[in-house]
Scaffold this active site. Structure first.
Site, PDB file in Angstrom:
ATOM      1  N   GLY A 253       0.741  -1.256   0.000  1.00  0.00           N
ATOM      2  CA  GLY A 253       0.000   0.000   0.000  1.00  0.00           C
ATOM      3  C   GLY A 253       0.767   1.301   0.000  1.00  0.00           C
ATOM      4  N   GLU A 295       3.661  -6.571   2.137  1.00  0.00           N
ATOM      5  CA  GLU A 295       3.703  -6.921   0.707  1.00  0.00           C
ATOM      6  C   GLU A 295       3.778  -5.688  -0.176  1.00  0.00           C
ATOM      7  OE1 GLU A 295       0.824 -10.857   1.166  1.00  0.00           O
ATOM      8  OE2 GLU A 295      -0.049  -8.909   0.689  1.00  0.00           O
ATOM      9  N   ARG A 298       4.182  -1.358  -5.384  1.00  0.00           N
ATOM     10  CA  ARG A 298       4.426  -0.054  -6.000  1.00  0.00           C
ATOM     11  C   ARG A 298       5.655   0.654  -5.429  1.00  0.00           C
ATOM     12  NH1 ARG A 298      -0.109   2.814  -8.052  1.00  0.00           N
ATOM     13  NH2 ARG A 298      -1.358   1.594  -6.603  1.00  0.00           N
ATOM     14  N   ARG A 335      -3.375   3.380 -16.842  1.00  0.00           N
ATOM     15  CA  ARG A 335      -3.763   4.005 -15.564  1.00  0.00           C
ATOM     16  C   ARG A 335      -4.474   5.357 -15.691  1.00  0.00           C
ATOM     17  NH1 ARG A 335      -0.934   5.168 -11.859  1.00  0.00           N
ATOM     18  NH2 ARG A 335      -2.058   4.280 -10.116  1.00  0.00           N
ATOM     19  N   CYS A 366      -7.081   4.245 -30.714  1.00  0.00           N
ATOM     20  CA  CYS A 366      -8.267   4.801 -31.344  1.00  0.00           C
ATOM     21  C   CYS A 366      -9.352   5.155 -30.346  1.00  0.00           C
ATOM     22  CB  CYS A 366      -8.783   3.827 -32.375  1.00  0.00           C
ATOM     23  SG  CYS A 366      -7.648   3.732 -33.740  1.00  0.00           S
ATOM     24  N   GLU A 367      -9.047   6.035 -29.477  1.00  0.00           N
ATOM     25  CA  GLU A 367     -10.006   6.713 -28.606  1.00  0.00           C
ATOM     26  C   GLU A 367      -9.243   7.868 -27.991  1.00  0.00           C
ATOM     27  OE1 GLU A 367     -10.964   4.580 -24.887  1.00  0.00           O
ATOM     28  OE2 GLU A 367     -10.374   2.818 -26.038  1.00  0.00           O
ATOM     29  N   TYR A 394       2.514  -1.573 -12.115  1.00  0.00           N
ATOM     30  CA  TYR A 394       1.201  -1.664 -12.745  1.00  0.00           C
ATOM     31  C   TYR A 394       1.185  -1.026 -14.130  1.00  0.00           C
ATOM     32  CZ  TYR A 394       0.164  -2.796  -7.906  1.00  0.00           C
ATOM     33  OH  TYR A 394       0.185  -3.363  -6.658  1.00  0.00           O
TER      34      TYR A 394
HETATM   35  N1  LLP Z   1      -0.969  -7.310  -1.285  1.00  0.00           N
HETATM   36  C1  LLP Z   1      -2.231  -7.449  -1.756  1.00  0.00           C
HETATM   37  C2  LLP Z   1      -3.083  -8.497  -1.198  1.00  0.00           C
HETATM   38  C3  LLP Z   1      -2.706  -6.588  -2.765  1.00  0.00           C
HETATM   39  O1  LLP Z   1      -3.948  -6.721  -3.201  1.00  0.00           O
HETATM   40  C4  LLP Z   1      -1.849  -5.594  -3.298  1.00  0.00           C
HETATM   41  C5  LLP Z   1      -2.295  -4.711  -4.367  1.00  0.00           C
HETATM   42  C6  LLP Z   1      -0.535  -5.509  -2.789  1.00  0.00           C
HETATM   43  C7  LLP Z   1      -0.141  -6.377  -1.782  1.00  0.00           C
HETATM   44  C8  LLP Z   1       0.455  -4.497  -3.299  1.00  0.00           C
HETATM   45  O2  LLP Z   1       0.056  -3.202  -3.053  1.00  0.00           O
HETATM   46  P1  LLP Z   1       1.024  -1.950  -3.375  1.00  0.00           P
HETATM   47  O3  LLP Z   1       2.158  -1.974  -2.370  1.00  0.00           O
HETATM   48  O4  LLP Z   1       1.504  -2.094  -4.749  1.00  0.00           O
HETATM   49  O5  LLP Z   1       0.125  -0.770  -3.175  1.00  0.00           O
HETATM   50  N2  LLP Z   1      -3.649  -1.519 -10.465  1.00  0.00           N
HETATM   51  C9  LLP Z   1      -3.748  -0.538  -9.404  1.00  0.00           C
HETATM   52  C10 LLP Z   1      -3.230  -1.065  -8.095  1.00  0.00           C
HETATM   53  C11 LLP Z   1      -3.959  -2.293  -7.628  1.00  0.00           C
HETATM   54  C12 LLP Z   1      -3.401  -2.808  -6.327  1.00  0.00           C
HETATM   55  C13 LLP Z   1      -3.987  -4.128  -6.007  1.00  0.00           C
HETATM   56  N3  LLP Z   1      -3.461  -4.781  -4.857  1.00  0.00           N
HETATM   57  C14 LLP Z   1      -2.963   0.701  -9.829  1.00  0.00           C
HETATM   58  O6  LLP Z   1      -2.403   0.699 -10.929  1.00  0.00           O
HETATM   59  O7  LLP Z   1      -2.925   1.680  -9.109  1.00  0.00           O
END
Ligand code: LLP
Length: 438
Positions: A253, A295, A298, A335, A366-367, A394
């Site tokens: 997160g 975990e 990003r 994104r 094409c958008e 991502y």
């Molecule tokens: N653990 C779990 C269970 C998750 O669902 C996620 C992300 C993470 C860890 C990693 O989170 P991070 O540290 O990357 O925030 N596609 C979206 C982001 C979706 C995140 C989904 N879960 C974007 O491009 O912003």
């Protein structure tokens, strides 16, 4: 505020006035590998992994696990890097698990996630003896138990809980009952039912609990609330069943900087805060310190990635706006279209010039396909190389073949050398799975 605050890791403006990453001139990278191109600063990824590990070593006296969230960006080379840095890996699908295993990532350091893991995915998890399955629903408890039984194995699990707090970039909401497909809700008693069921199944070994409260988070207070709720649930479970939580996984997160105004907390501040809160809750409720996992996805790869495009068209609509079209767009970066995400960019071959023209950067799909609305660039012209920052997380992992665009190549740059870790797709690749039928 502008370019200076966006230069990170090994990025700099070199003597030719070009953007340089990992000792490689971005203009040369574009020439050698073509565009669009995902460029990763390998040392910055490694530094982020090390900062996480070090922060835990300094703040948490019991075991800790930093599990890289593969959904942010996963390739064979990335699996190797993550293993090399001693991190664990979180996979969210059979495909991510397959990638990790092909890269010889140690299965015992893999966590598997998903709100619906198929039979095949669960079988692969058990067969390969991965470290933990993070169970998300009642059906999965039974499915996993019978799969483990049929393989004469015991699967070690965490239960994913929904602690009733959800965080976003700048605000968070706290509600009694969050409307989400993920996990077991604490408030409505389902989480407790799941614990009892897990404890009763012979081929499952419950180790503890998991939660994930959101992504691109700038305010860390919601983690305190989540930690308190996880511990108070764990205390209730202990008094009702005698099961004492041994592991706590707080998900990912932590946010990153996409535009100069973004000001996320540092990895160190984030880790120190969650360790303090876990220590406080554990001592208040009389728990031994659990093994603590997080975990991050990003915050490990996001800022280490930059996308290079070639500018092809500069279309000025007098008194309206100037569109600068590049040779990629929503197929390599969905994104902006999906989340209204904002980005910063620089003309890589004019990086030392003052950005003097407000333009809108458009992709070639094409958008409307707008990548960046209203950004100042230094006299953009066809043939220039545009570098868009913070595209490590991502982007490649969410890239598509929309409009039959081949997906870009990925290079890791370090010490003046560029390693091709994913080759560019060809038109033939686009036909790989097509079949002509009568
Ligand atoms: N653990 C779990 C269970 C998750 O669902 C996620 C992300 C993470 C860890 C990693 O989170 P991070 O540290 O990357 O925030 N596609 C979206 C982001 C979706 C995140 C989904 N879960 C974007 O491009 O912003």
């Amino acid at each position: 505020m502008g370019l200076d605050s966006m230069l990170r890791g090994t990025m700099r403006i070199n003597e030719r006035g070009h953007l340089e990453i990992g000792g490689c001139d971005c203009v040369e990278l574009a020439k050698e590998f073509g565009t669009p191109l995902y460029v990763f600063d390998e040392l910055l990824i490694r530094e982020n992994c090390r900062r996480y590990k070090k922060a835990f070593a300094q703040n948490y006296p019991a075991e800790s696990r930093v599990c890289y969230a593969g959904k942010a960006f996963l390739t064979l080379a990335m699996c190797r890097l993550v293993d090399d840095e001693g991190l664990w890996l979180d996979v969210a699908s059979g495909g991510e698990l397959f990638t990790a295993l092909q890269a010889k990532f140690p299965p015992e350091r893999i966590y598997m996630h998903g709100n619906f893991k198929t039979e095949d995915e669960l079988k692969a998890a058990v067969r390969n003896k991965i470290g933990r399955v993070v169970v998300d629903c009642m059906e999965e408890l039974e499915r996993l138990d019978s799969i483990a039984a049929s393989q004469n194995a015991v699967a070690e699990i965490l239960l994913r809980l929904t602690p009733g707090v959800e965080a976003h970039t700048h605000e968070y909401i706290r509600t009694g009952q969050i409307d989400t497909k993920f996990g077991f809700h604490i408030e409505n008693g389902v989480a407790f039912e799941a614990v009892k069921k897990a404890l009763s199944l012979k081929n499952l070994k419950l180790r503890g609990f998991h939660c994930h409260i959101g992504s691109q988070i700038f305010e860390i207070e919601p983690y305190r609330i989540a930690i308190e709720q996880m511990f108070s649930f764990a205390a209730m479970v202990r008094s009702e069943t005698g099961f004492a939580m041994q592991e706590l996984n707080l998900g990912g997160g932590l946010g990153v900087r996409y535009v100069p105004e973004d000001d996320p907390p540092s990895i160190e501040a984030f880790v120190a805060a969650i360790c303090d809160w876990v220590k406080e809750s554990a001592s208040l409720l009389g728990f031994e310190l659990p093994s603590l996992a997080i975990e991050p996805g990003r915050s490990i790869v996001g800022e280490a990635g930059t996308t290079l495009y070639t500018i092809g068209v500069v279309k000025e609509i007098p008194k309206v706006r100037t569109y600068v079209s590049v040779d990629g767009g929503m197929s390599d970066n969905p994104r902006p279209a999906l989340y209204g995400a904002r980005y910063f960019a620089v003309v890589a071959n004019k990086a030392s010039q003052t950005p003097n023209k407000i333009v809108t950067v458009a992709g070639k799909h094409c958008e409307s396909d707008i990548l960046i609305r209203d950004i100042a660039l230094a006299d953009p012209e066809p043939g220039d190389i545009l570098a868009v920052f913070t595209t490590g997380a991502y982007h490649y992992s969410m890239a598509s073949n929309y409009n039959r665009f081949p997906r870009p190549a990925v290079v890791f740059v370090r010490d003046g050398k560029a390693k091709l870790v994913v080759r560019r797709e060809t038109y033939d690749d686009l036909l790989r799975c097509d079949q002509l039928v009568d």
